[in-house]
Design an enzyme around this catalytic site. Sequence first.
Site, PDB file in Angstrom:
ATOM      1  CB  CYS A  24       1.312  -4.842  -8.572  1.00  0.00           C
ATOM      2  SG  CYS A  24       1.957  -3.175  -8.629  1.00  0.00           S
ATOM      3  CG  ASP A  81      11.938  26.762   6.592  1.00  0.00           C
ATOM      4  OD1 ASP A  81      10.725  26.494   6.673  1.00  0.00           O
ATOM      5  OD2 ASP A  81      12.711  26.111   5.866  1.00  0.00           O
ATOM      6  N   GLY A 133      15.584  21.893   2.906  1.00  0.00           N
ATOM      7  CA  GLY A 133      16.515  22.299   1.854  1.00  0.00           C
ATOM      8  C   GLY A 133      17.297  21.147   1.250  1.00  0.00           C
ATOM      9  CB  CYS A 160       4.822  -4.797  -6.673  1.00  0.00           C
ATOM     10  SG  CYS A 160       3.847  -4.085  -5.344  1.00  0.00           S
ATOM     11  CG  ASP A 200       5.760  23.024   4.027  1.00  0.00           C
ATOM     12  OD1 ASP A 200       6.296  23.759   4.875  1.00  0.00           O
ATOM     13  OD2 ASP A 200       6.333  22.642   2.995  1.00  0.00           O
ATOM     14  CB  CYS A 220       0.681  -3.370  -3.768  1.00  0.00           C
ATOM     15  SG  CYS A 220       0.411  -2.582  -5.361  1.00  0.00           S
TER      16      CYS A 220
HETATM   17 ZN   LIG Z   1       2.383  -2.663  -6.480  1.00  0.00          ZN
END
Ligand SMILES: [Zn+2]
Length: 484
Positions: A281, A122, A193, A276, A87, A278
Amino acid sequence: MREVFELKDKDVMGRIGRLRTAHGVIETPAILPVVRPGADASRLRKFGAQIIITNAYLIYRSPELRNQARDLGVHRLLGWDGALMTDSGSYQLYEYRGIEVENSEIVRFQQEIGSDIGVPLDIPSSIYISHSRARAELDRTLNRLREARELIDDERDGMILAGTIQGSIYPDLREYAAREASRIGFDLYPIGGVVPLMEQYRYGDLVRVILHSKINLEPSAPIHLFGAGHPMVFALAVALGCDLFDSAAYALYASDGRYLSPSGTYFIEKMEYLPCSCPVCSERSPEDLRSDKDLLADHNLYTSFEEIRRIKEAIREKRLWELVQMRVRSHPSLLEGLKSAVSFADLIERFDPISKTSFFYSGPESSRRPEVIRYSNRLDRFELGGTVLITTERVLKQLNIEHDHLFLLKPPFGPYPVELSETYPVGPSEIPKTPDHEAMVVAGSNVRRLIELNPDVRFIIACEQEWEGYIGDIEKEQVEVVWV
Ligand SMILES: [Zn+2]
């Protein structure tokens, strides 16, 4: 222009695509985790990241990082061998105003350090400014886009130059920006924006900004939604044609104690359970995540990538609209976003693929699905004569009425010829036994339309009283109504 983006599959306005960069092909929709200059990005592979984004302005501003990036290249600086976008510092310009670099300087710098996708500097217009000021800022942005385009040849320089669309919240300016940027010619278009709109949950405005930009961009060009990092937004944004998302949110939200999920945000301070599975978790407790914000950030990334995979699978199965309807129920403002999107139903219909296999009615917005719009638009294709009976399956079993053509009623589609009982979308569509008001309204208006399209045909409508509120006011000589 080179062909850098190839479509593999699509649903609604969303697509699975392949974006070719100097550091490999990435599959979209994709999340670009934001990496601070100086941090080690190599660990992001385990989440499924194929591309990352970093801030070239922050590298440029530090003499030490600037020299390192020039010597080593930005990939080695961050320990990343995959695709990498930079960026230009526009966001810093928005947040802090003062920025000490010229557009041409930062564009060249991105190319020098080997960025795969670079962005001109920009002007990110505020959402609170007047139309005339937004127009003036947009003109400056467009000049910078033109200047950057003259400096960079994507093929020669090995960098895809992105053409950012600005224009505050003004639809005409977004459309103008998209038309002008297309004229200048880019291989990738970020919509910029929009962070303040998302921070304030103004999803109705966000949807309008996306679609007014999208209408005037090359349909096959990839779109990056700048700053959209919350997984609950991804499904809606993809369905509107966005392909790339950069996420600083995973770390920002974590530092603020927020636990992200595709159905909303939790506060880790208050959580007793982790909903969750994952790797974080499944092995940790809320207490662990409270005391280690890096773990919380990791969960936020895992859940974001999981949502992107879920969206891709939904596109493959042509079930994206249904996923969106589920997701927007996470927050009333997101639901407002979908309501705003269905006001563009005719536009969406033009993008939506025709061949699908299933249609689950999952709420009032289903009545404005592309399939329903398309069916309504094509009611004129039936060649009818003599007497047409419009009835429901239940009434058909009870009454015996002479007819030349038989149409059955099924909300939200309305009347369909019995011969299409097995044909998508009406035949296989799954509708609740008690249809909602919106579905009945659309069905009723399609009955009226079919009659108007065939002024010389005699119609007999035989159906249950519950239809009276929707077609009871049809008073024409050619129509006989039997309430059962
Ligand atoms: Zn998780």
